[in-house]
Design a protein around this motif. Structure first.
Motif, PDB file in Angstrom:
ATOM      1  N   SER A 118       1.798  12.018  -9.940  1.00 42.64           N
ATOM      2  CA  SER A 118       1.073  13.285  -9.959  1.00 42.64           C
ATOM      3  C   SER A 118       2.042  14.466  -9.966  1.00 42.64           C
ATOM      4  CB  SER A 118       0.152  13.374  -8.737  1.00 42.64           C
ATOM      5  OG  SER A 118      -0.519  14.611  -8.695  1.00 42.64           O
ATOM      6  N   LEU A 119       3.101  14.360  -9.196  1.00 39.00           N
ATOM      7  CA  LEU A 119       4.088  15.439  -9.131  1.00 39.00           C
ATOM      8  C   LEU A 119       4.788  15.623 -10.475  1.00 39.00           C
ATOM      9  CD1 LEU A 119       5.451  17.480  -7.209  1.00 39.00           C
ATOM     10  CD2 LEU A 119       7.144  15.712  -6.691  1.00 39.00           C
ATOM     11  N   LEU A 120       5.149  14.519 -11.110  1.00 45.27           N
ATOM     12  CA  LEU A 120       5.831  14.601 -12.400  1.00 45.27           C
ATOM     13  C   LEU A 120       4.918  15.178 -13.480  1.00 45.27           C
ATOM     14  CD1 LEU A 120       7.738  11.175 -12.398  1.00 45.27           C
ATOM     15  CD2 LEU A 120       8.711  13.444 -12.021  1.00 45.27           C
ATOM     16  N   GLN A 121       3.631  14.884 -13.377  1.00 44.19           N
ATOM     17  CA  GLN A 121       2.686  15.369 -14.378  1.00 44.19           C
ATOM     18  C   GLN A 121       2.360  16.852 -14.223  1.00 44.19           C
ATOM     19  OE1 GLN A 121      -0.845  12.971 -14.426  1.00 44.19           O
ATOM     20  NE2 GLN A 121       0.177  11.172 -15.297  1.00 44.19           N
ATOM     21  N   HIS A 122       2.435  17.341 -12.992  1.00 42.94           N
ATOM     22  CA  HIS A 122       1.974  18.705 -12.726  1.00 42.94           C
ATOM     23  C   HIS A 122       3.082  19.655 -12.285  1.00 42.94           C
ATOM     24  CE1 HIS A 122      -1.694  16.171 -12.226  1.00 42.94           C
ATOM     25  NE2 HIS A 122      -2.232  17.167 -12.929  1.00 42.94           N
ATOM     26  N   PRO A 168       3.603  18.753  -2.698  1.00 41.57           N
ATOM     27  CA  PRO A 168       2.494  19.685  -2.477  1.00 41.57           C
ATOM     28  C   PRO A 168       1.408  19.031  -1.633  1.00 41.57           C
ATOM     29  CG  PRO A 168       2.372  18.772  -4.680  1.00 41.57           C
ATOM     30  CD  PRO A 168       3.679  18.297  -4.106  1.00 41.57           C
ATOM     31  N   PRO A 169       0.723  19.806  -0.797  1.00 43.03           N
ATOM     32  CA  PRO A 169      -0.362  19.233   0.006  1.00 43.03           C
ATOM     33  C   PRO A 169      -1.495  18.738  -0.887  1.00 43.03           C
ATOM     34  CG  PRO A 169      -0.391  21.636   0.103  1.00 43.03           C
ATOM     35  CD  PRO A 169       0.875  21.260  -0.597  1.00 43.03           C
ATOM     36  N   GLY A 170      -2.220  17.787  -0.388  1.00 48.51           N
ATOM     37  CA  GLY A 170      -3.325  17.228  -1.154  1.00 48.51           C
ATOM     38  C   GLY A 170      -3.552  15.778  -0.785  1.00 48.51           C
ATOM     39  N   ARG A 171      -4.506  15.138  -1.472  1.00 53.19           N
ATOM     40  CA  ARG A 171      -4.886  13.778  -1.103  1.00 53.19           C
ATOM     41  C   ARG A 171      -3.778  12.763  -1.349  1.00 53.19           C
ATOM     42  NH1 ARG A 171      -6.926  10.779  -5.557  1.00 53.19           N
ATOM     43  NH2 ARG A 171      -7.005  11.962  -7.500  1.00 53.19           N
ATOM     44  N   LYS A 222      -0.456  13.258  -1.121  1.00 54.67           N
ATOM     45  CA  LYS A 222       0.526  13.365  -0.040  1.00 54.67           C
ATOM     46  C   LYS A 222      -0.053  12.833   1.257  1.00 54.67           C
ATOM     47  CE  LYS A 222       3.647  16.448   2.440  1.00 54.67           C
ATOM     48  NZ  LYS A 222       4.213  17.823   2.561  1.00 54.67           N
ATOM     49  N   SER A 223      -1.308  13.165   1.534  1.00 53.94           N
ATOM     50  CA  SER A 223      -1.940  12.690   2.770  1.00 53.94           C
ATOM     51  C   SER A 223      -1.958  11.166   2.824  1.00 53.94           C
ATOM     52  CB  SER A 223      -3.368  13.238   2.879  1.00 53.94           C
ATOM     53  OG  SER A 223      -3.359  14.648   2.990  1.00 53.94           O
ATOM     54  N   ALA A 224      -2.299  10.546   1.695  1.00 56.14           N
ATOM     55  CA  ALA A 224      -2.334   9.081   1.633  1.00 56.14           C
ATOM     56  C   ALA A 224      -0.941   8.504   1.845  1.00 56.14           C
ATOM     57  CB  ALA A 224      -2.902   8.629   0.298  1.00 56.14           C
ATOM     58  N   LEU A 225       0.052   9.135   1.230  1.00 55.36           N
ATOM     59  CA  LEU A 225       1.423   8.650   1.385  1.00 55.36           C
ATOM     60  C   LEU A 225       1.871   8.761   2.836  1.00 55.36           C
ATOM     61  CD1 LEU A 225       4.116   7.646   0.282  1.00 55.36           C
ATOM     62  CD2 LEU A 225       4.702  10.030  -0.259  1.00 55.36           C
ATOM     63  N   MET A 226       1.555   9.861   3.487  1.00 55.96           N
ATOM     64  CA  MET A 226       1.964  10.046   4.876  1.00 55.96           C
ATOM     65  C   MET A 226       1.314   9.007   5.779  1.00 55.96           C
ATOM     66  SD  MET A 226       4.137  12.484   4.722  1.00 55.96           S
ATOM     67  CE  MET A 226       4.388  13.296   6.297  1.00 55.96           C
ATOM     68  N   ARG A 227       0.053   8.675   5.510  1.00 52.28           N
ATOM     69  CA  ARG A 227      -0.619   7.638   6.299  1.00 52.28           C
ATOM     70  C   ARG A 227       0.058   6.288   6.108  1.00 52.28           C
ATOM     71  NH1 ARG A 227      -5.273  10.110   4.264  1.00 52.28           N
ATOM     72  NH2 ARG A 227      -5.652   8.393   2.811  1.00 52.28           N
ATOM     73  N   ARG A 228       0.411   5.989   4.861  1.00 54.89           N
ATOM     74  CA  ARG A 228       1.049   4.695   4.596  1.00 54.89           C
ATOM     75  C   ARG A 228       2.456   4.640   5.194  1.00 54.89           C
ATOM     76  NH1 ARG A 228      -3.460   4.694   4.030  1.00 54.89           N
ATOM     77  NH2 ARG A 228      -4.724   4.021   2.242  1.00 54.89           N
ATOM     78  N   ALA A 281       0.830  -1.199   0.000  1.00 57.08           N
ATOM     79  CA  ALA A 281       0.000   0.000   0.000  1.00 57.08           C
ATOM     80  C   ALA A 281       0.867   1.252   0.000  1.00 57.08           C
ATOM     81  CB  ALA A 281      -0.922   0.002   1.220  1.00 57.08           C
ATOM     82  N   HIS A 282       1.977   1.206   0.731  1.00 57.65           N
ATOM     83  CA  HIS A 282       2.903   2.348   0.733  1.00 57.65           C
ATOM     84  C   HIS A 282       3.499   2.553  -0.644  1.00 57.65           C
ATOM     85  CE1 HIS A 282       7.207   3.656   0.980  1.00 57.65           C
ATOM     86  NE2 HIS A 282       6.583   4.733   1.413  1.00 57.65           N
ATOM     87  N   LEU A 283       3.905   1.462  -1.280  1.00 54.34           N
ATOM     88  CA  LEU A 283       4.536   1.566  -2.600  1.00 54.34           C
ATOM     89  C   LEU A 283       3.550   2.145  -3.621  1.00 54.34           C
ATOM     90  CD1 LEU A 283       7.248   0.967  -3.935  1.00 54.34           C
ATOM     91  CD2 LEU A 283       6.387  -1.307  -4.525  1.00 54.34           C
ATOM     92  N   ALA A 284       2.297   1.704  -3.560  1.00 52.35           N
ATOM     93  CA  ALA A 284       1.290   2.218  -4.492  1.00 52.35           C
ATOM     94  C   ALA A 284       1.015   3.699  -4.230  1.00 52.35           C
ATOM     95  CB  ALA A 284       0.004   1.415  -4.362  1.00 52.35           C
ATOM     96  N   ALA A 285       0.920   4.081  -2.961  1.00 54.37           N
ATOM     97  CA  ALA A 285       0.692   5.487  -2.609  1.00 54.37           C
ATOM     98  C   ALA A 285       1.876   6.350  -3.030  1.00 54.37           C
ATOM     99  CB  ALA A 285       0.450   5.619  -1.109  1.00 54.37           C
ATOM    100  N   LEU A 286       3.065   5.811  -2.906  1.00 48.82           N
ATOM    101  CA  LEU A 286       4.274   6.527  -3.313  1.00 48.82           C
ATOM    102  C   LEU A 286       4.263   6.780  -4.823  1.00 48.82           C
ATOM    103  CD1 LEU A 286       7.125   7.606  -2.769  1.00 48.82           C
ATOM    104  CD2 LEU A 286       7.971   5.257  -2.912  1.00 48.82           C
ATOM    105  N   GLU A 287       3.901   5.760  -5.596  1.00 46.16           N
ATOM    106  CA  GLU A 287       3.865   5.917  -7.048  1.00 46.16           C
ATOM    107  C   GLU A 287       2.813   6.935  -7.473  1.00 46.16           C
ATOM    108  OE1 GLU A 287       2.900   5.451 -11.182  1.00 46.16           O
ATOM    109  OE2 GLU A 287       1.521   5.002  -9.514  1.00 46.16           O
ATOM    110  N   ARG A 288       1.641   6.893  -6.847  1.00 48.88           N
ATOM    111  CA  ARG A 288       0.590   7.866  -7.178  1.00 48.88           C
ATOM    112  C   ARG A 288       1.065   9.289  -6.902  1.00 48.88           C
ATOM    113  NH1 ARG A 288      -2.686   4.258  -4.120  1.00 48.88           N
ATOM    114  NH2 ARG A 288      -3.892   2.855  -5.461  1.00 48.88           N
ATOM    115  N   CYS A 289       1.728   9.466  -5.791  1.00 48.57           N
ATOM    116  CA  CYS A 289       2.206  10.790  -5.394  1.00 48.57           C
ATOM    117  C   CYS A 289       3.263  11.306  -6.368  1.00 48.57           C
ATOM    118  CB  CYS A 289       2.769  10.719  -3.975  1.00 48.57           C
ATOM    119  SG  CYS A 289       2.941  12.305  -3.158  1.00 48.57           S
TER     120      CYS A 289
END
Length: 252
Positions: free
Chosen positions: A136-140, A157-160, A162-168, A125-133
């Motif tokens: 998104s950063l690379l795209q924006h 940047p703050p947002g969902r 990063k929040s998900a990554l911090m939880r994981r 779950a951490h690895l998946a959250a890390l990739e999403r984060c």
């Protein structure tokens, strides 16, 4: 002062903290919570899964986590978790009722360590959250893959995402210090620069696999219970307590 009675919303909020270990999604969002019944003694929750042959380990873990989550609600009373329509329903339900634990429930069949299984899926779950984060950063932003090794948590940047990554990160015991490196392994060690592209591709494959499994499970659940509640139906909440007006409702 008399405490307010436990509400159905309180129960659903607690159940919303329980996640499917493989899909990393709340069991309430997945439709795995079938019904909630509040009575004078406590609460009874019926759970359901996409098939009768879903892994007993996962089934027990979710049911046990649901039991633990509800027991944190003050004044909840007796907590009864019942898994419906699974080939090990009887065994799991009896084990939960007796507080027998994982090994007490499955006996010699409990070959795996449940805590290790939980850690394995939290790392995924951490690895998946890390990739999403990172994706998104690379795209924006103007950042590239070459910038990833030097990124710190304060750079995100703050947002969902990063929040998900911090939880994981918290779940697997990684540092939440703003100066901590973002792209680290399960033990918190930074990924070497030359290994970043391959590790990023692997993380993406894990994320896509989890999302694909989630879609597949939702489809199976919808098909299995097409004549029951339907795929997107919210749990049925019934209040039979004599101290309040009995009610039956759907919680949106």
């Amino acid at each position: 002062m008399t405490a307010a009675p436990v509400a159905g919303d309180d129960v659903l909020a607690a159940l919303g903290t329980v996640v499917d270990p493989e899909l990393d999604e709340p069991i309430t969002d997945l439709g795995f919570v079938r019904s909630v019944v509040l009575d004078d003694d406590g609460v009874t929750v019926h759970l359901r899964l996409p098939t009768a042959f879903c892994s007993p380990n996962f089934a027990y873990l979710m049911a046990s986590d649901a039991q633990d989550a509800l027991r944190t609600i003050e004044g909840i009373g007796e907590v009864r978790i019942l898994l419906d329509d699974h080939h090990d329903s009887g065994k799991i339900n009896a084990g939960l009722a007796a507080d027998a634990g994982y090994r007490g429930t499955f006996g010699s069949e409990a070959e795996e360590n449940l805590d290790e299984l939980r850690r394995t899926f939290r790392r995924k779950a951490h690895l998946a959250a890390l990739e999403r984060c990172l994706e998104s950063l690379l795209q924006h932003s103007s950042l590239t893959v070459d910038d990833i090794p030097s990124l710190t948590l304060s750079d995100l940047p703050p947002g969902r995402h990063k929040s998900a990554l911090m939880r994981r990160r918290f779940d697997i015991g990684l540092s939440l210090c703003p100066a901590g490196r973002v792209f680290v392994d399960d033990d918190g060690h930074p990924i070497p620069r030359e290994a970043v592209p391959m590790r990023l591709r692997f993380a993406k494959s894990v994320r896509i696999s989890m999302e694909g499994n989630s879609h597949f499970c939702r489809g199976l659940l919808a098909t299995r219970y097409a004549d029951d509640d339907g795929p997107s139906a919210t749990p049925r909440v019934v209040d039979t307590r004599t101290s309040s007006f009995a009610s039956v409702r759907r919680v949106s």
